[in-house]
Design a protein around this motif. Structure first.
Motif, PDB file in Angstrom:
ATOM      1  N   THR A   1      64.800  39.895  40.518  1.00 61.31           N
ATOM      2  CA  THR A   1      64.775  40.953  39.508  1.00 61.31           C
ATOM      3  C   THR A   1      66.082  40.889  38.744  1.00 61.31           C
ATOM      4  O   THR A   1      67.120  40.511  39.295  1.00 61.31           O
ATOM      5  CB  THR A   1      64.593  42.351  40.137  1.00 61.31           C
TER       6      THR A   1
ATOM      7  N   VAL B   1      69.301  39.161  40.591  1.00 59.91           N
ATOM      8  CA  VAL B   1      70.239  38.264  39.905  1.00 59.91           C
ATOM      9  C   VAL B   1      71.593  38.978  39.851  1.00 59.91           C
ATOM     10  O   VAL B   1      71.674  40.172  39.601  1.00 59.91           O
ATOM     11  CB  VAL B   1      69.740  37.961  38.476  1.00 59.91           C
TER      12      VAL B   1
ATOM     13  N   SER C   1      68.100  43.670  48.494  1.00 63.74           N
ATOM     14  CA  SER C   1      68.106  44.527  47.315  1.00 63.74           C
ATOM     15  C   SER C   1      69.329  45.421  47.384  1.00 63.74           C
ATOM     16  O   SER C   1      69.568  46.050  48.411  1.00 63.74           O
ATOM     17  CB  SER C   1      66.819  45.369  47.313  1.00 63.74           C
ATOM     18  N   GLY C   2      70.108  45.477  46.306  1.00 69.49           N
ATOM     19  CA  GLY C   2      71.290  46.346  46.316  1.00 69.49           C
ATOM     20  C   GLY C   2      70.908  47.795  46.110  1.00 69.49           C
ATOM     21  O   GLY C   2      71.233  48.660  46.925  1.00 69.49           O
ATOM     22  N   THR C   3      70.170  48.056  45.045  1.00 67.97           N
ATOM     23  CA  THR C   3      69.914  49.445  44.672  1.00 67.97           C
ATOM     24  C   THR C   3      68.423  49.778  44.582  1.00 67.97           C
ATOM     25  O   THR C   3      68.064  50.834  44.073  1.00 67.97           O
ATOM     26  CB  THR C   3      70.599  49.753  43.315  1.00 67.97           C
ATOM     27  N   GLY C   4      67.564  48.880  45.040  1.00 73.92           N
ATOM     28  CA  GLY C   4      66.162  49.234  45.223  1.00 73.92           C
ATOM     29  C   GLY C   4      65.161  48.550  44.307  1.00 73.92           C
ATOM     30  O   GLY C   4      63.974  48.498  44.623  1.00 73.92           O
ATOM     31  N   ASN C   5      65.607  48.015  43.149  1.00 70.18           N
ATOM     32  CA  ASN C   5      64.634  47.372  42.248  1.00 70.18           C
ATOM     33  C   ASN C   5      63.852  46.273  42.960  1.00 70.18           C
ATOM     34  O   ASN C   5      62.629  46.194  42.876  1.00 70.18           O
ATOM     35  CB  ASN C   5      65.358  46.728  41.054  1.00 70.18           C
ATOM     36  N   THR C   6      64.597  45.413  43.654  1.00 68.24           N
ATOM     37  CA  THR C   6      63.949  44.255  44.285  1.00 68.24           C
ATOM     38  C   THR C   6      63.075  44.703  45.448  1.00 68.24           C
ATOM     39  O   THR C   6      62.010  44.112  45.697  1.00 68.24           O
ATOM     40  CB  THR C   6      65.012  43.238  44.749  1.00 68.24           C
TER      41      THR C   6
ATOM     42  N   ILE D   1      75.612  38.035  38.393  1.00 68.02           N
ATOM     43  CA  ILE D   1      76.522  37.102  37.707  1.00 68.02           C
ATOM     44  C   ILE D   1      75.798  35.778  37.420  1.00 68.02           C
ATOM     45  O   ILE D   1      76.281  34.688  37.753  1.00 68.02           O
ATOM     46  CB  ILE D   1      77.840  36.899  38.483  1.00 68.02           C
ATOM     47  N   LEU D   2      74.640  35.898  36.842  1.00 65.22           N
ATOM     48  CA  LEU D   2      73.779  34.766  36.430  1.00 65.22           C
ATOM     49  C   LEU D   2      73.251  33.921  37.588  1.00 65.22           C
ATOM     50  O   LEU D   2      72.505  32.968  37.387  1.00 65.22           O
ATOM     51  CB  LEU D   2      74.508  33.855  35.425  1.00 65.22           C
TER      52      LEU D   2
ATOM     53  N   GLY E   1      68.284  42.139  34.778  1.00 67.07           N
ATOM     54  CA  GLY E   1      68.314  42.913  33.557  1.00 67.07           C
ATOM     55  C   GLY E   1      67.877  42.087  32.365  1.00 67.07           C
ATOM     56  O   GLY E   1      67.314  42.621  31.411  1.00 67.07           O
ATOM     57  N   GLY E   2      68.140  40.787  32.376  1.00 69.44           N
ATOM     58  CA  GLY E   2      67.755  40.003  31.210  1.00 69.44           C
ATOM     59  C   GLY E   2      68.014  38.517  31.319  1.00 69.44           C
ATOM     60  O   GLY E   2      67.296  37.727  30.736  1.00 69.44           O
ATOM     61  N   LEU E   3      69.039  38.091  32.056  1.00 72.96           N
ATOM     62  CA  LEU E   3      69.381  36.667  32.003  1.00 72.96           C
ATOM     63  C   LEU E   3      69.833  36.133  33.364  1.00 72.96           C
ATOM     64  O   LEU E   3      70.688  36.739  34.026  1.00 72.96           O
ATOM     65  CB  LEU E   3      70.522  36.459  30.987  1.00 72.96           C
TER      66      LEU E   3
ATOM     67  N   PRO F   1      65.310  47.681  35.431  1.00 62.19           N
ATOM     68  CA  PRO F   1      66.494  48.274  34.792  1.00 62.19           C
ATOM     69  C   PRO F   1      67.792  47.666  35.335  1.00 62.19           C
ATOM     70  O   PRO F   1      67.882  47.364  36.525  1.00 62.19           O
ATOM     71  CB  PRO F   1      66.396  49.752  35.195  1.00 62.19           C
ATOM     72  N   VAL F   2      68.755  47.458  34.453  1.00 58.63           N
ATOM     73  CA  VAL F   2      70.082  47.015  34.907  1.00 58.63           C
ATOM     74  C   VAL F   2      70.664  48.146  35.754  1.00 58.63           C
ATOM     75  O   VAL F   2      70.659  49.302  35.339  1.00 58.63           O
ATOM     76  CB  VAL F   2      70.998  46.715  33.700  1.00 58.63           C
ATOM     77  N   ASN F   3      71.153  47.796  36.931  1.00 56.68           N
ATOM     78  CA  ASN F   3      71.476  48.849  37.899  1.00 56.68           C
ATOM     79  C   ASN F   3      72.908  49.387  37.802  1.00 56.68           C
ATOM     80  O   ASN F   3      73.430  49.910  38.777  1.00 56.68           O
ATOM     81  CB  ASN F   3      71.172  48.382  39.333  1.00 56.68           C
TER      82      ASN F   3
HETATM   83  C1  LIG Z   1      77.287  42.698  40.125  1.00 58.97           C
HETATM   84  C2  LIG Z   1      76.028  42.619  39.316  1.00 58.97           C
HETATM   85  C3  LIG Z   1      75.813  41.535  38.503  1.00 58.97           C
HETATM   86  C4  LIG Z   1      74.636  41.441  37.739  1.00 58.97           C
HETATM   87  N1  LIG Z   1      74.465  40.333  36.980  1.00 58.97           N
HETATM   88  C5  LIG Z   1      73.320  40.220  36.251  1.00 58.97           C
HETATM   89  C6  LIG Z   1      73.101  39.037  35.475  1.00 58.97           C
HETATM   90  O1  LIG Z   1      73.905  38.104  35.461  1.00 58.97           O
HETATM   91  N2  LIG Z   1      71.966  38.955  34.745  1.00 58.97           N
HETATM   92  C7  LIG Z   1      71.036  39.975  34.733  1.00 58.97           C
HETATM   93  O2  LIG Z   1      70.042  39.836  34.044  1.00 58.97           O
HETATM   94  N3  LIG Z   1      71.204  41.093  35.483  1.00 58.97           N
HETATM   95  C8  LIG Z   1      72.324  41.235  36.243  1.00 58.97           C
HETATM   96  N4  LIG Z   1      72.510  42.355  37.011  1.00 58.97           N
HETATM   97  C9  LIG Z   1      71.457  43.388  37.038  1.00 58.97           C
HETATM   98  C10 LIG Z   1      70.556  43.245  38.263  1.00 58.97           C
HETATM   99  O3  LIG Z   1      70.162  41.901  38.463  1.00 58.97           O
HETATM  100  C11 LIG Z   1      69.273  44.074  38.154  1.00 58.97           C
HETATM  101  O4  LIG Z   1      69.518  45.373  37.791  1.00 58.97           O
HETATM  102  C12 LIG Z   1      68.491  43.999  39.477  1.00 58.97           C
HETATM  103  O5  LIG Z   1      67.179  44.443  39.259  1.00 58.97           O
HETATM  104  C13 LIG Z   1      69.112  44.837  40.591  1.00 58.97           C
HETATM  105  O6  LIG Z   1      68.304  44.734  41.734  1.00 58.97           O
HETATM  106  P1  LIG Z   1      68.507  45.633  43.033  1.00 58.97           P
HETATM  107  O7  LIG Z   1      68.276  47.093  42.592  1.00 58.97           O
HETATM  108  O8  LIG Z   1      67.432  45.174  43.951  1.00 58.97           O
HETATM  109  O9  LIG Z   1      69.870  45.418  43.525  1.00 58.97           O
HETATM  110  C14 LIG Z   1      73.662  42.482  37.794  1.00 58.97           C
HETATM  111  C15 LIG Z   1      73.887  43.573  38.636  1.00 58.97           C
HETATM  112  C16 LIG Z   1      75.055  43.645  39.396  1.00 58.97           C
HETATM  113  C17 LIG Z   1      75.267  44.822  40.303  1.00 58.97           C
END
Ligand SMILES: Cc1cc2nc3c(=O)[nH]c(=O)nc-3n(C[C@H](O)[C@H](O)[C@H](O)COP(=O)(O)O)c2cc1C
Length: 261
Positions: free
Chosen positions: A95, A66, A18-23, A68-69, A97-99, A127-129
C-alpha cells in the motif's frame, strides 16, 4: 476473467506488516475475498512470525507498506529469511500514497532464488499516513483501495496476475533507498521523542512497536531499530510521542487490531 480456480495451493497465508493499519485492512480484505471463494486464508503479523515456520504447502502472501520508495528493513529481513521451497506460489501487495520504485524486481529475485513461484504483485493506493485528511476523503480512498484488493484476489485465484518488474530501475532504486545509511539517516532526523509531561507510562507503545524497539525504563526509550512506521506516534493515547510538527496522527484501525492480529 474466468471463475475457474487456477491457484494451485488450497490455502493462503498472508504475512502482513502494517504501521498504521492501511495494509492490515488490505490484507484482511484479501483474506475475506479468498474465503468467500472457498479458499482457506489467514493473515499473520509478519513481525511476530518466524519466517522459517511458514507452511510451504500454502500460497505465500506478503503485504507491507511502501516507505521511502522501498519498504521497511523488517520486511526485507523477513523475506531474506524465508526457507527454501519447491515452487510455493508467492504474491505481494503493497500500500502506498503514490510512488514506489525499489521493491518489485529485487523482491521477485529473492523469492525465485529460494524456489518460490511469484504469481502476482500489486500496489494499492491508500491514504498517506502522515497527512491530514477530511474524514470523507479518507473513507473514499480506503474503500477504493479495498475494492482493488478484492479484485486483485479474484485475479490471483483465476490465474490472471503477473509479478511484473522493471529490473534496472527497480534494482537501482533498491540500492539507493534500502541501504543502511539512508535508514540510519531516516532514524536520526527528525528523531522521535517522548514528552515526559504527557507520557503516562502505559506501555502501549512498547507493546505496539513491530520492531520491538521500545523499552520501558523510567519512560519509554527507543533503541536503534526504529522502522519509522509511525505506529507509536499514531497510537499513543496521550500523543506523548513527538515527531515532525507537520505530521498528522493517522489511524486506519484500532490499537487492539495490532495486538490480536
Ligand atoms: C516513513 C514513511 C515513508 C513513506 N514513503 C512513501 C513513499 O516513498 N511512497 C509512497 O507512495 N508512500 C509512502 N508512504 C506512505 C505509506 O506507504 C502509505 O500511507 C501506506 O498505506 C501506509 O501503510 P500502513 O498504514 O499499513 O503503515 C510513507 C509513509 C511513511 C510513514
Amino acid at each position: 476473467m474466468s471463475w475457474a480456480i487456477k491457484l494451485k495451493a488450497g490455502a493462503v497465508d498472508i504475512y502482513c506488516l502494517s504501521g498504521t493499519g492501511n495494509t492490515l485492512l488490505v490484507a484482511r480484505a484479501m483474506r475475506d475475498a479468498f474465503v468467500q471463494k472457498g479458499i482457506l486464508a489467514h493473515v499473520h503479523p509478519m513481525e511476530r512470525t518466524d519466517p522459517c515456520s511458514i507452511n510451504p504447502k500454502n500460497a505465500l502472501g506478503l503485504a507491507f507498506p511502501v516507505a521511502i520508495l522501498t519498504t521497511y528493513p523488517l520486511v526485507w529481513g523477513f523475506i531474506r529469511s524465508l526457507p527454501e521451497v519447491k515452487g510455493t506460489e508467492a504474491f505481494m501487495v503493497d500500500t502506498l500514497g503514490g510512488l514506489s520504485m525499489g521493491i518489485m524486481a529485487p523482491m521477485k529475485r529473492i523469492l525465485e532464488s529460494k524456489g518460490y513461484a511469484p504469481i502476482g504483485a500489486r500496489e494499492i493506493a491508500m491514504p498517506v499516513n502522515f497527512w491530514n485528511y477530511e474524514q470523507e476523503k479518507k473513507c473514499v480512498t480506503i474503500e477504493r483501495g479495498l475494492e482493488r484488493a478484492r479484485e486483485y484476489t479474484v485475479d490471483l485465484i483465476a490465474g490472471g496476475t503477473k509479478w511484473r518488474s522493471f529490473p534496472v530501475l527497480s534494482d537501482m532504486a533498491h540500492l539507493a533507498f534500502s541501504n543502511r545509511f539512508l535508514w540510519w539517516l531516516a532514524r536520526q532526523w527528525p528523531k522521535m521523542r517522548v514528552s515526559l509531561e504527557r507520557c503516562a507510562r502505559c506501555g502501549l507503545c512498547v507493546k505496539l512497536c513491530p520492531a520491538g524497539n521500545i523499552v520501558m525504563k523510567d519512560y519509554p526509550e527507543r533503541q536503534g531499530g526504529c522502522q519509522v512506521c509511525l505506529r507509536c506516534y499514531a497510537y499513543c493515547p496521550r500523543e506523548a510521542v513527538l515527531f515532525m510538527e507537520s505530521f498528522k496522527r493517522y489511524r486506519a484501525v484500532s490499537a487492539e487490531d495490532f495486538l490480536i492480529a
